[in-house]
Design a protein around this motif. Structure first.
Motif, PDB file in Angstrom:
ATOM      1  N   VAL A 133       0.812  -1.225   0.000  1.00 38.64           N
ATOM      2  CA  VAL A 133       0.000   0.000   0.000  1.00 38.64           C
ATOM      3  C   VAL A 133       0.842   1.271   0.000  1.00 38.64           C
ATOM      4  O   VAL A 133       0.320   2.356  -0.232  1.00 38.64           O
ATOM      5  CB  VAL A 133      -0.972   0.049   1.207  1.00 38.64           C
ATOM      6  CG1 VAL A 133      -2.109  -0.933   1.010  1.00 38.64           C
ATOM      7  CG2 VAL A 133      -0.247  -0.227   2.512  1.00 38.64           C
ATOM      8  N   VAL A 137       0.050   2.226  -7.671  1.00 47.09           N
ATOM      9  CA  VAL A 137      -0.424   1.086  -8.454  1.00 47.09           C
ATOM     10  C   VAL A 137       0.078   1.217  -9.888  1.00 47.09           C
ATOM     11  O   VAL A 137      -0.306   2.145 -10.602  1.00 47.09           O
ATOM     12  CB  VAL A 137      -1.970   1.029  -8.439  1.00 47.09           C
ATOM     13  CG1 VAL A 137      -2.472  -0.152  -9.243  1.00 47.09           C
ATOM     14  CG2 VAL A 137      -2.476   0.945  -6.996  1.00 47.09           C
ATOM     15  N   LEU A 169       2.436  -8.284   0.885  1.00 49.56           N
ATOM     16  CA  LEU A 169       0.985  -8.102   0.778  1.00 49.56           C
ATOM     17  C   LEU A 169       0.277  -8.144   2.117  1.00 49.56           C
ATOM     18  O   LEU A 169      -0.941  -7.961   2.189  1.00 49.56           O
ATOM     19  CB  LEU A 169       0.396  -9.189  -0.134  1.00 49.56           C
ATOM     20  CG  LEU A 169       0.912  -9.186  -1.572  1.00 49.56           C
ATOM     21  CD1 LEU A 169       0.411 -10.414  -2.323  1.00 49.56           C
ATOM     22  CD2 LEU A 169       0.471  -7.917  -2.295  1.00 49.56           C
ATOM     23  N   ASN A 185      -6.709  -8.021  -6.320  1.00 55.68           N
ATOM     24  CA  ASN A 185      -7.648  -7.170  -5.594  1.00 55.68           C
ATOM     25  C   ASN A 185      -7.063  -5.775  -5.368  1.00 55.68           C
ATOM     26  O   ASN A 185      -7.764  -4.754  -5.480  1.00 55.68           O
ATOM     27  CB  ASN A 185      -8.022  -7.833  -4.253  1.00 55.68           C
ATOM     28  CG  ASN A 185      -9.111  -7.088  -3.482  1.00 55.68           C
ATOM     29  OD1 ASN A 185      -8.861  -6.526  -2.421  1.00 55.68           O
ATOM     30  ND2 ASN A 185     -10.328  -7.045  -4.022  1.00 55.68           N
ATOM     31  N   TRP A 186      -5.784  -5.740  -5.078  1.00 55.93           N
ATOM     32  CA  TRP A 186      -5.093  -4.448  -4.929  1.00 55.93           C
ATOM     33  C   TRP A 186      -5.192  -3.659  -6.242  1.00 55.93           C
ATOM     34  O   TRP A 186      -5.490  -2.456  -6.252  1.00 55.93           O
ATOM     35  CB  TRP A 186      -3.631  -4.709  -4.535  1.00 55.93           C
ATOM     36  CG  TRP A 186      -2.756  -3.498  -4.464  1.00 55.93           C
ATOM     37  CD1 TRP A 186      -2.940  -2.401  -3.653  1.00 55.93           C
ATOM     38  CD2 TRP A 186      -1.560  -3.248  -5.222  1.00 55.93           C
ATOM     39  NE1 TRP A 186      -1.918  -1.496  -3.866  1.00 55.93           N
ATOM     40  CE2 TRP A 186      -1.062  -1.988  -4.817  1.00 55.93           C
ATOM     41  CE3 TRP A 186      -0.865  -3.972  -6.187  1.00 55.93           C
ATOM     42  CZ2 TRP A 186       0.098  -1.442  -5.361  1.00 55.93           C
ATOM     43  CZ3 TRP A 186       0.294  -3.429  -6.720  1.00 55.93           C
ATOM     44  CH2 TRP A 186       0.765  -2.171  -6.306  1.00 55.93           C
ATOM     45  N   GLY A 191      -5.528   0.193  -5.481  1.00 62.13           N
ATOM     46  CA  GLY A 191      -4.889   0.401  -4.181  1.00 62.13           C
ATOM     47  C   GLY A 191      -5.884   0.482  -3.041  1.00 62.13           C
ATOM     48  O   GLY A 191      -5.755   1.325  -2.145  1.00 62.13           O
ATOM     49  N   PHE A 192      -6.907  -0.381  -3.090  1.00 58.88           N
ATOM     50  CA  PHE A 192      -7.951  -0.442  -2.056  1.00 58.88           C
ATOM     51  C   PHE A 192      -8.717   0.881  -1.923  1.00 58.88           C
ATOM     52  O   PHE A 192      -9.077   1.314  -0.831  1.00 58.88           O
ATOM     53  CB  PHE A 192      -7.354  -0.870  -0.694  1.00 58.88           C
ATOM     54  CG  PHE A 192      -6.540  -2.150  -0.783  1.00 58.88           C
ATOM     55  CD1 PHE A 192      -7.128  -3.317  -1.241  1.00 58.88           C
ATOM     56  CD2 PHE A 192      -5.201  -2.163  -0.434  1.00 58.88           C
ATOM     57  CE1 PHE A 192      -6.379  -4.499  -1.337  1.00 58.88           C
ATOM     58  CE2 PHE A 192      -4.443  -3.349  -0.530  1.00 58.88           C
ATOM     59  CZ  PHE A 192      -5.039  -4.503  -0.985  1.00 58.88           C
TER      60      PHE A 192
ATOM     61  N   ASN B 185      -7.082 -11.193   4.053  1.00 61.35           N
ATOM     62  CA  ASN B 185      -6.052 -10.161   3.905  1.00 61.35           C
ATOM     63  C   ASN B 185      -6.511  -8.844   4.526  1.00 61.35           C
ATOM     64  O   ASN B 185      -5.735  -8.131   5.182  1.00 61.35           O
ATOM     65  CB  ASN B 185      -5.699  -9.994   2.422  1.00 61.35           C
ATOM     66  CG  ASN B 185      -4.543  -9.036   2.182  1.00 61.35           C
ATOM     67  OD1 ASN B 185      -4.697  -7.979   1.603  1.00 61.35           O
ATOM     68  ND2 ASN B 185      -3.351  -9.392   2.642  1.00 61.35           N
ATOM     69  N   TRP B 186      -7.795  -8.550   4.357  1.00 59.40           N
ATOM     70  CA  TRP B 186      -8.363  -7.348   4.971  1.00 59.40           C
ATOM     71  C   TRP B 186      -8.240  -7.426   6.492  1.00 59.40           C
ATOM     72  O   TRP B 186      -7.840  -6.462   7.159  1.00 59.40           O
ATOM     73  CB  TRP B 186      -9.833  -7.222   4.541  1.00 59.40           C
ATOM     74  CG  TRP B 186     -10.598  -6.097   5.170  1.00 59.40           C
ATOM     75  CD1 TRP B 186     -10.312  -4.769   5.087  1.00 59.40           C
ATOM     76  CD2 TRP B 186     -11.780  -6.205   5.969  1.00 59.40           C
ATOM     77  NE1 TRP B 186     -11.257  -4.048   5.782  1.00 59.40           N
ATOM     78  CE2 TRP B 186     -12.176  -4.910   6.334  1.00 59.40           C
ATOM     79  CE3 TRP B 186     -12.564  -7.284   6.394  1.00 59.40           C
ATOM     80  CZ2 TRP B 186     -13.303  -4.654   7.116  1.00 59.40           C
ATOM     81  CZ3 TRP B 186     -13.683  -7.037   7.161  1.00 59.40           C
ATOM     82  CH2 TRP B 186     -14.042  -5.735   7.521  1.00 59.40           C
ATOM     83  N   PHE B 192      -6.182  -3.101   5.674  1.00 57.44           N
ATOM     84  CA  PHE B 192      -5.123  -2.665   4.750  1.00 57.44           C
ATOM     85  C   PHE B 192      -4.249  -1.550   5.355  1.00 57.44           C
ATOM     86  O   PHE B 192      -3.822  -0.626   4.694  1.00 57.44           O
ATOM     87  CB  PHE B 192      -5.733  -2.203   3.407  1.00 57.44           C
ATOM     88  CG  PHE B 192      -6.642  -3.237   2.779  1.00 57.44           C
ATOM     89  CD1 PHE B 192      -6.166  -4.509   2.484  1.00 57.44           C
ATOM     90  CD2 PHE B 192      -7.979  -2.962   2.511  1.00 57.44           C
ATOM     91  CE1 PHE B 192      -6.999  -5.481   1.920  1.00 57.44           C
ATOM     92  CE2 PHE B 192      -8.820  -3.926   1.950  1.00 57.44           C
ATOM     93  CZ  PHE B 192      -8.326  -5.184   1.657  1.00 57.44           C
ATOM     94  N   TYR B 195       1.168  -3.959   7.873  1.00 60.78           N
ATOM     95  CA  TYR B 195       1.828  -4.917   6.965  1.00 60.78           C
ATOM     96  C   TYR B 195       3.069  -5.565   7.586  1.00 60.78           C
ATOM     97  O   TYR B 195       3.333  -5.491   8.717  1.00 60.78           O
ATOM     98  CB  TYR B 195       2.191  -4.214   5.655  1.00 60.78           C
ATOM     99  CG  TYR B 195       0.984  -4.143   4.743  1.00 60.78           C
ATOM    100  CD1 TYR B 195      -0.002  -3.178   4.953  1.00 60.78           C
ATOM    101  CD2 TYR B 195       0.795  -5.065   3.727  1.00 60.78           C
ATOM    102  CE1 TYR B 195      -1.135  -3.140   4.158  1.00 60.78           C
ATOM    103  CE2 TYR B 195      -0.319  -5.022   2.924  1.00 60.78           C
ATOM    104  CZ  TYR B 195      -1.281  -4.063   3.136  1.00 60.78           C
ATOM    105  OH  TYR B 195      -2.404  -4.022   2.354  1.00 60.78           O
TER     106      TYR B 195
END
Lengths: 195, 195
Positions: A133, A137, A169, A185-186, A191-192, B185-186, B192, B195
Motif C-alpha cells: 500500500v 499502483v 501483501l 484485488n489491490w 490500491g484499495f 487479507n483485509w 489494509f 503490513y
C-alpha cells in the motif's frame, strides 16, 4: 496487462504425470491454483492477464488470457493443460514456442529468458518487501512469485538485479495462489480505493 | 475467531462421489478451495478459523482450525475429508454432530441452524454491498458466501434479516474461495493498514 511469473522448482518435465496425484507431481497443484487465481473471475476470464509458469528454470508454459478457451477453475483440468503443454515440448526450439491448446504454449526458457520478455513494472513478492500500500499502483505490473519453495540463490540474485520493487501483501506468509488473488484485488481497487 | 459459512447448493449428500470429477460432483471443487483458502497459510494452518459448509440446506460440515490434522492445500485431499464426513452423516442425530476426522464433523443443520450458532459480526459478501474499506474491522467476523450459484430467495431473506453488514470486496465478481482470501487479507492487515 497484468503478468504473473510463477517459479515451479520440482514439477517434472515429462507429460506422463498423474492427474490423480498433483501434489506428488512436484506440487503441480500449487501451480494450477496460481493459474486459476490469475484468470478466473466468477463466470469470466481476466483477458488482460498473462501467466508464465517457469519449470525447473528450463521450460516455460505461457497462458494468454485473451486467447484461453478451455480453462476451468479446478486444479485437475488445469493440470491437464499443463500436461498437454509438456507433451509438446519437443516442438519448442530455441525461443520459439509450441502451442498446445488455445492460449497455452511452451518454450525453452528459464527465469532470465522470461524476464527479458517482460515490460512494465517488475514486482517481486517477498516477505521482506515494503507494504504494497505504500507503493503506487503500476499500469502494467509483472509479479514474480515462487511455489512452495523459496527462491533459489540464483533466482534471488536475478530478481535483486532486475525487479523494480520488492513488496509484501500483508503480515502473513501466503501461498502463491492466494498472493495472486490479493495482488489482483489491490489492482482491481486501485490500491484499495475504488470499490 | 474468524468464521466462513459457504453455501453448497448442488453437492450430492452421498459419500460415493468420485475424487476424479469434483466439478461433476455439484462443483465440490469450489467448496474444497473455500476450505483451503480459509485455513492454509504457507506452511501453517489458521487455527483461529472455523468453516461451515452448508450442503443443500440440510447437512453442514464443520472444519475447526484448532483441531484440524489432515488438511492439505489441494482440492482432492480436501474432497476426501468432505467424503469422509458424508460417510458419517447417519451418526448425526438432531443437532449432535458426528466427527469424521480430527476437526471435521457433520451435523443435520441448514443455514438457519448455522446462523443460530454464530456469534460476532455477521457479514454477507454481496456485490451490492458497501465497500469493505468503509467498514471497521470486526473482532469476530463471520462471513457468509455462496458457491457458483447465487443465494436462493430463502437464503437471501434470512441474510437480510440476520446479517449485521453487507459488504463487497472490490469491483469484480470473485469466486467464493478468492473472496475468502481477500477477506483474510483485509483482516490480517487491520483494514489494509498493518503490513
Amino acid at each position: 496487462m497484468r503478468q504473473f511469473v510463477v517459479l515451479g522448482h520440482e514439477v517434472p518435465l515429462t507429460a506422463d504425470l498423474s492427474l490423480d496425484d498433483l501434489t506428488g507431481a512436484g506440487r503441480l497443484d500449487v501451480l494450477c491454483r496460481c493459474v486459476t487465481s490469475a484468470f478466473c473471475l466468477s463466470h469470466a476470464i481476466r483477458e488482460d492477464t498473462r501467466v508464465w509458469l517457469v519449470l525447473q528454470d528450463e521450460f516455460t508454459i505461457r497462458f494468454e488470457g485473451s486467447e484461453l478457451r478451455n480453462l476451468n477453475p479446478d486444479e485437475r483440468s488445469t493440470a491437464a493443460l499443463v500436461r498437454g503443454a509438456l507433451d509438446e515440448k519437443d516442438g519448442a526450439i530455441g525461443h520459439m514456442a509450441a502451442e498446445s491448446s488455445p492460449g497455452v504454449s511452451i518454450s525453452r526458457r528459464g527465469l532470465a529468458g522470461v524476464l527479458d520478455e517482460l515490460d512494465g513494472t517488475l514486482l517481486e513478492l517477498h516477505e521482506a518487501g515494503g507494504p504494497v500500500v505504500e507503493s503506487d499502483v503500476p499500469g502494467d505490473p509483472a509479479f514474480v512469485l515462487s511455489d512452495h519453495r523459496n527462491f533459489t540463490a540464483r533466482e534471488a540474485e536475478l530478481l535483486a538485479e532486475r525487479a523494480d520493487r520488492r513488496v509484501r501483501l500483508g503480515p502473513e506468509r501466503l501461498h502463491a495462489d492466494h498472493a495472486i488473488t490479493v495482488a489482483h484485488n489491490w489492482l482491481d481497487t486501485g490500491g484499495f480505493a475504488r470499490y
